[in-house]
Design an enzyme around this catalytic site. Structure first.
Site, PDB file in Angstrom:
ATOM      1  N   VAL A  48       0.839  -1.206   0.000  1.00 11.13           N
ATOM      2  CA  VAL A  48       0.000   0.000   0.000  1.00 11.13           C
ATOM      3  C   VAL A  48       0.876   1.259   0.000  1.00 11.13           C
ATOM      4  CG1 VAL A  48      -1.972  -1.107   1.128  1.00 11.13           C
ATOM      5  CG2 VAL A  48      -0.198  -0.046   2.529  1.00 11.13           C
ATOM      6  N   CYS A  49       0.225   2.378  -0.290  1.00 11.26           N
ATOM      7  CA  CYS A  49       0.895   3.674  -0.311  1.00 11.26           C
ATOM      8  C   CYS A  49       1.569   3.936   1.038  1.00 11.26           C
ATOM      9  CB  CYS A  49      -0.127   4.770  -0.600  1.00 11.26           C
ATOM     10  SG  CYS A  49       0.581   6.421  -0.587  1.00 11.26           S
ATOM     11  N   PRO A  50       2.785   4.461   1.116  1.00 10.57           N
ATOM     12  CA  PRO A  50       3.582   4.926  -0.027  1.00 10.57           C
ATOM     13  C   PRO A  50       4.551   3.870  -0.570  1.00 10.57           C
ATOM     14  CG  PRO A  50       4.639   5.635   1.980  1.00 10.57           C
ATOM     15  CD  PRO A  50       3.465   4.789   2.390  1.00 10.57           C
ATOM     16  N   VAL A  51       4.478   2.642  -0.042  1.00  9.41           N
ATOM     17  CA  VAL A  51       5.456   1.638  -0.477  1.00  9.41           C
ATOM     18  C   VAL A  51       5.263   1.303  -1.963  1.00  9.41           C
ATOM     19  CG1 VAL A  51       6.427  -0.653   0.015  1.00  9.41           C
ATOM     20  CG2 VAL A  51       5.607   0.764   1.882  1.00  9.41           C
TER      21      VAL A  51
END
Lengths: 268, 69, 84
Positions: C19-22
């Site tokens: 998921v964001c920000p990964v």
């Protein structure tokens, strides 16, 4: 070297920055920073560098954690009182980020050991509280060609400057010789607000991060001063002194020197 | 004579040496203060004789020793 | 976008499991290993990743070549690495 998924998540806020990216994060993970003094300035500096993933941190300090340290030295906790500061700091760093390798020197930095101590590091943070140590670190860094961040804090004031070899003045250009023992108060005698150590120590960590990543402009050639009561930051431009005894045209100091520490700094 | 001292414009009567300015500004422990004039560091030995000129930018740098203890 | 044949990607990355920000971080790190002009294929989810990842890539100077739906709620994004 490739990142683990855990590292990508841990360092996502670094990597997402255009100026840092994966390459900058690798530089941080391969970076080596020595923090001399695990106290007011060294505590926040070490914690932010560990959190950022600077892979190798060196800590040097001769003292043990005292209850009166905890008002500002946030790397130590109440249960650490009595432990050597370097050991207490090492435990905090390992708990914060197991990626970081910590090397410790429990002892004084002296003219005899300073050069071999700094040799293995990319950047040095002066987090010491006394002038003999500050001059010793400056001289050794100039002689060995090591970049370092100098800082000092007292009461509601702080200041810092970065030295990079062959760029701008060194600490001795600003102050040719240490003041006589006890002529100028240190924060032990005069007091300091803990957040002051946090502000200035964090700025030192920022300088180390910028240097390791090779981004931005270091604080060379300017002394940054901070007055918390008026909430003013000032950048005072300073130039190299041709007559500087260590980095000037005809240096007279060619090896580190021990000055006598003021008497009250010898005891905890 | 107008000087910019620590970033603030100030007026002074008559000519002043660095030593005299340190006294007028009531700088504590003047013997341990570094002075820069127009971004150049002034040698301590010249404080007594260096006359400040109208418009000079003067900065005082102080020893600050705390950090670790 | 003109419907011409694109060269095969030089590398691929799947960001459907994160998921964001990964999401963007994984794409950035994958691009680090490429040379400017090389192409990365990214498998990403509908919603926030499809909305943000292509835009963030453009902001950093990369060229989004193609975005196509895979029919299973995921998309495929082809991006050409920009100059550093």
């Amino acid at each position: 070297m490739s990142f683990t998924d855990e590292q990508l998540e841990r360092y996502s806020r670094n990597i997402i920055l255009k100026e840092v990216g994966g390459k900058g994060q690798k530089k941080l993970l391969n970076g080596r920073v020595l923090i001399i003094g695990a106290g007011g300035l060294g505590a926040p500096a070490a914690m932010y560098l560990a959190a950022a993933g600077v892979g190798h941190l060196g800590l040097a300090d001769a003292d043990r954690v005292d209850l009166s340290n905890l008002q500002r030295q946030i790397i130590h906790t109440t249960s650490d009182v009595g432990l050597p500061k370097v050991e207490s700091a090492r435990l905090t760093i390992k708990a914060l980020n197991p990626d970081v390798t910590v090397q410790t020197l429990e002892g004084l930095v002296t003219a005899e050991n300073v050069s071999s101590l700094i040799k293995d590091y990319d950047f040095i943070i002066d987090g010491t509280d006394n002038f003999p140590a500050k001059f010793l670190i400056n001289d050794a860094c100039v002689i060995e060609g090591k970049p370092f961040s100098h800082a000092g804090i007292i009461r509601f004031q702080g200041q810092l400057i970065t030295y990079i070899p062959h760029q701008g003045p060194c600490y001795r250009c600003l102050f040719p010789a240490p003041p006589p023992p006890d002529a100028v108060p240190t924060c032990r005698q005069a007091g300091v607000i803990g957040a002051m150590a946090g502000v200035i120590g964090s700025l030192q960590a920022m300088e180390a991060v910028k240097y390791l990543c090779g981004i931005g402009k270091p604080l060379t050639g300017s002394l940054l001063t901070y007055d918390a009561l008026s909430m003013e930051f000032r950048k005072i431009k300073v130039t190299k002194r041709a007559t500087c005894p260590v980095c000037g045209d005809n240096p007279t100091i060619v090896q580190p020197i021990d000055y006598e520490a003021p008497s009250c700094d010898l005891k905890p | 004579m107008e000087l910019i001292v620590s970033g603030v414009k100030k007026n002074y009567d008559g000519a002043l040496t660095v030593t005299q300015l340190l006294a007028v500004e009531k700088v504590a422990t003047p013997e341990y203060v570094t002075v820069s004039i127009n971004e150049e560091l002034v040698d301590q030995a010249a404080f007594e004789t260096h006359l400040l000129a109208d418009g000079d930018q003067v900065e005082f740098l102080y020893f600050m020793g705390g950090g670790r203890g | 976008m003109p419907n011409k044949t694109l060269p095969p990607p030089d590398s691929t990355v799947d960001i459907t499991e994160v998921v964001c920000p990964v999401t963007f971080v994984k794409v950035k790190v994958a691009l680090d290993d490429l040379e400017p002009g090389q192409i990365l294929s990214v498998r990403l989810n509908d919603g926030e990743p499809v909305e943000n990842v292509p835009r963030s890539l453009k902001d950093e100077g990369h060229r989004v070549l193609k975005l196509s739906a895979n029919g299973d709620g995921t998309y495929n994004l082809l991006v050409e690495k920009g100059q550093e």
